[in-house]
Scaffold this active site. Structure first.
Site, short mmCIF file in Angstrom:
data_model
loop_
_atom_site.label_atom_id
_atom_site.label_comp_id
_atom_site.label_asym_id
_atom_site.label_seq_id
_atom_site.Cartn_x
_atom_site.Cartn_y
_atom_site.Cartn_z
N ASP A 18 -11.78 2.90 4.55
CA ASP A 18 -10.93 3.24 5.68
C ASP A 18 -9.95 4.33 5.24
OD1 ASP A 18 -9.56 2.86 8.23
OD2 ASP A 18 -8.02 1.83 7.05
N ASP A 20 -6.45 5.42 7.27
CA ASP A 20 -5.04 5.10 7.52
C ASP A 20 -4.68 3.72 6.99
OD1 ASP A 20 -4.10 7.45 9.07
OD2 ASP A 20 -5.70 6.84 10.43
#
Length: 222
Positions: A18, A20
């Site tokens: 991922d 953020d």
């Protein structure tokens, strides 16, 4: 936060990352943009912030404004993405992210993010991080996390079975997506601790990567 008290070792053939909250700390921008959005719609900003991490904007809007037509959510999300892409003030790398990414040279890995191409490119650049060659962005999928589509597409792009992938995530939606994809999940940061990933680390400085030479990678965590 109850990060693993003793070192943990995981073995995989690919890593799915991922962005953020995992590689990039963009919380200040997310807070600014979504709290403005909440105010425009008469919603409580604190309640909105409990929903938005990890999901595509239109999916968060659908949860927060359930009676609004989805077409309006998609249009509003496009405006939100443009607003976020124009605001890089305060975007920084998660501690250890640069060294962690550098250690993945030769290791199959992909970025799997709810951001679109423009936003993910801008935030990684603002944080001084190199973009992985394989990227699954908002444009790549038809369903937002917590749907596992993004992680399954990342595994397929890398040619690795889902069961042989390890996901790195910070949000509840992302952790649920990784689990639904049948993958082990390393939670990164304080948000992750509430959603019971397989193991939690404070940041990526707590992860060491060792390529084993047989196509597998060993992760020393903690």
């Amino acid at each position: 936060m109850t990060a693993t008290a003793v070192p943990t070792v995981l073995t995989a053939r690919a890593l799915l990352l991922d962005m953020d909250g995992t590689l990039v700390n963009s919380d200040v921008v997310v807070e600014r943009c979504w709290r403005r959005w909440a105010e425009r719609h008469g919603l409580d900003g604190d309640e909105v912030m409990k929903v938005v991490h990890g999901r595509q904007g239109y999916a968060s809007m659908a949860l927060l404004l359930p009676d609004r037509p989805m077409a309006q959510n998609h249009a509003d999300n496009a405006r939100m993405l443009a607003e976020e892409t124009a605001d890089m003030d305060g975007v920084v790398a998660i501690p250890g992210a640069e060294a962690f990414l550098a250690s993945l040279a030769g290791v199959p890995h992909a970025l799997v993010t709810s951001a679109d191409v423009a936003l993910s490119t801008a935030r990684m650049a603002a944080a001084g991080l190199a973009l992985p060659e394989v990227r699954i962005t908002a444009e790549s999928v038809g369903a937002s996390k917590p749907d596992p589509e993004g992680f399954l597409k990342g595994a397929a792009e890398l040619g690795v079975a889902p069961s042989e992938c390890v996901v790195f995530e910070d949000s509840g939606a992302g952790i649920a997506a990784g689990r639904a994809a049948g993958m082990q999940v390393v939670g990164v940061g304080p948000r992750a601790d509430f959603h019971e990933p397989d193991v939690v680390v404070r940041d990526l400085a707590q992860v060491r990567v060792e390529a084993l030479g047989d196509g597998r990678v060993r992760l020393y965590i903690g």
